[in-house]
Enzyme design. Structure first.
Site, mmCIF file in Angstrom:
data_model
loop_
_atom_site.group_PDB
_atom_site.id
_atom_site.type_symbol
_atom_site.label_atom_id
_atom_site.label_comp_id
_atom_site.label_asym_id
_atom_site.label_seq_id
_atom_site.Cartn_x
_atom_site.Cartn_y
_atom_site.Cartn_z
ATOM 1 N N ASP A 166 0.781 -1.235 0.000
ATOM 2 C CA ASP A 166 0.000 0.000 0.000
ATOM 3 C C ASP A 166 0.817 1.291 0.000
ATOM 4 O OD1 ASP A 166 -1.689 -2.119 0.498
ATOM 5 O OD2 ASP A 166 -2.803 -1.128 2.084
ATOM 6 N N GLU A 397 1.749 -9.268 11.875
ATOM 7 C CA GLU A 397 1.515 -8.981 10.461
ATOM 8 C C GLU A 397 2.819 -8.800 9.691
ATOM 9 O OE1 GLU A 397 -1.127 -5.709 7.865
ATOM 10 O OE2 GLU A 397 -0.988 -5.573 10.055
#
Length: 432
Positions: A166, A397
């Protein structure tokens, strides 16, 4: 730890699909589901099959598989939610499940191939493969039809979220072309920074640009051909296209084994492979790079996407050796492998999302790629570094890349009990 990893996936299971992690990501994400199905499928094949089937329940009429499926319309901890996407402005988007209006890396070809390799005699998997094969093919056809206006076998993206990376610095120049008029930008409230450390997330300025591009998508009813005429962000991403090539190869092999039709896929693949090196290889950097269609030039960054073509077996041995040497040089300078961005760049940020940290599913792909080229020593570093980080910091993550900083930390970054981290761990410890 293998038992702990399986427990995480079981805990994130939600009536037919796996969420990445609770609260922060409460829905079904495309490439997350692919990696989770691959790892989980080693021990729970029926659940892996259901995971993939559920993802394709949201496929659009044009073949696109959205990057998020909102199976529940009651969750309120995520932005942008289904109502903000308003994907039904496109008449081909299903009424249920609601979805986003963009896609993500097309991983399901190689995911399906991995399941078949692990369960070669399972008849239910073969039957499912025959059912899902044309749907994956339709997804690939969408990319070649609606996202390749130059007809060179290399598709483009119009939003950084599609790449899966992103806030990578590789997008900065393209996003900087967007002039934000806050009076015309819709009001919105981010949820991620309430659930995770803001220093680990994209900035507000970046988010404003993400929302701008999302609004542009809605303006054109998420029609890729129309968006391409106006979007200031129009990128051919080396990693996205490498993953498509890898999945094409997998579908061609599956078709040969199960007597399915792969003729059109072979045509796409020939065109993709014939143009990939010329478009994306940069001799000076010794890596693959993205291509900015708006500026008609390569994007000169060293980043994780330029290493991913190893997984698709795209580079020749000489190019692969240069990539391997680059990875070894990083490992020799006090970094765990593989940082998501150039550690020598002033834009390197080892804590903030895709601007430097280590991502589990990327290590999995690069590990497999290095093995193909017989760089077993480097492959072992990539594998063992991720396992070391998970053992020390948990199933997070993503992870800090600087070894000296890791020694000061008690946990990883982003969401905890993360599904693809657990899945990557399972697969790396189960398959050589």
């Amino acid at each position: 730890m293998q038992t702990r990893a399986l427990d995480i996936i079981r805990g994130n299971w939600r009536n037919g699909f796996t969420i990445p992690t609770s609260k922060l990501y409460p829905f079904q994400w495309l490439w997350d589901s692919g990696f989770v199905a691959m790892g989980n499928g080693i021990y729970n094949l029926p659940q892996a099959i259901e995971e993939i089937d559920k993802m394709f329940s949201g496929q659009w009429a044009n073949g696109m598989v959205p990057h998020i499926l909102f199976h529940s319309e009651k969750e309120s901890t995520y932005f942008p939610n289904f109502d903000f996407w308003n994907s039904n402005v496109n008449p081909g988007a299903p009424l249920f499940p609601k979805s986003s209006g963009i896609t993500q890396p097309p991983v399901f070809g190689f995911v399906l191939k991995a399941l078949l390799e692990n369960h070669p005699d399972d008849e239910s998997l073969k039957e499912f493969t025959k059912k899902i094969f044309p749907k994956i093919k339709a997804f690939h056809k969408f990319l070649y039809t609606y996202r390749d206006h130059n007809r060179e076998g290399l598709f483009h993206i119009f939003h950084p979220w599609e790449s899966g990376r992103d806030n990578s610095p590789i997008w900065d120049n393209s996003l900087d072309r967007i002039v934000i008029d806050k009076k015309r930008l819709p009001e919105y409230t981010r949820r991620d920074t309430n659930l995770a450390d803001a220093s680990e997330r994209p900035t507000t300025d970046q988010y404003n640009r993400y929302v701008y591009l999302l609004e542009l998508g809605k303006k054109y009813r998420y029609d890729g051909k129309e968006i391409a005429k106006e979007s200031p962000f129009l990128i051919q991403d080396s990693m996205m296209n490498a993953i498509l090539i890898k999945s094409n190869d997998s579908l061609i092999e599956i078709a040969s084994d199960l007597k399915l039709d792969a003729g059109q896929i072979k045509e796409w693949q020939q065109l993709s492979k014939s143009n990939y090196d010329q478009k994306f290889w940069n001799e000076d950097l010794g890596l693959y790079v993205g291509y900015d269609l708006r500026n008609d030039k390569q994007m000169l960054h060293r980043e994780i996407g330029g290493i991913a073509p190893l997984f698709a077996q795209i580079p020749d041995q000489e190019k692969a050796s240069r990539i391997n040497d680059y990875l070894k040089s990083i490992a020799e300078r006090g970094y765990y492998l593989c940082p998501s961005y150039d550690v020598d760049s002033p834009n390197f940020d080892s804590k903030r999302y895709w601007r430097g940290p280590i991502w589990p599913q990327m290590n999995w792909m690069i590990y497999k790629g290095l093995l193909h080229y017989n760089f077993a020593d480097t492959a072992d570093i990539v594998k063992n570094d991720l396992i070391t980080l998970i053992h020390k910091l948990g199933f997070y993550e993503y992870f800090e890349a600087q070894k000296e900083l890791v020694e000061t930390l008690q946990k990883g970054y982003g969401g905890n009990n993360f599904s693809w981290t657990a899945s990557s761990y399972i697969h790396l410890n189960s398959i050589t």
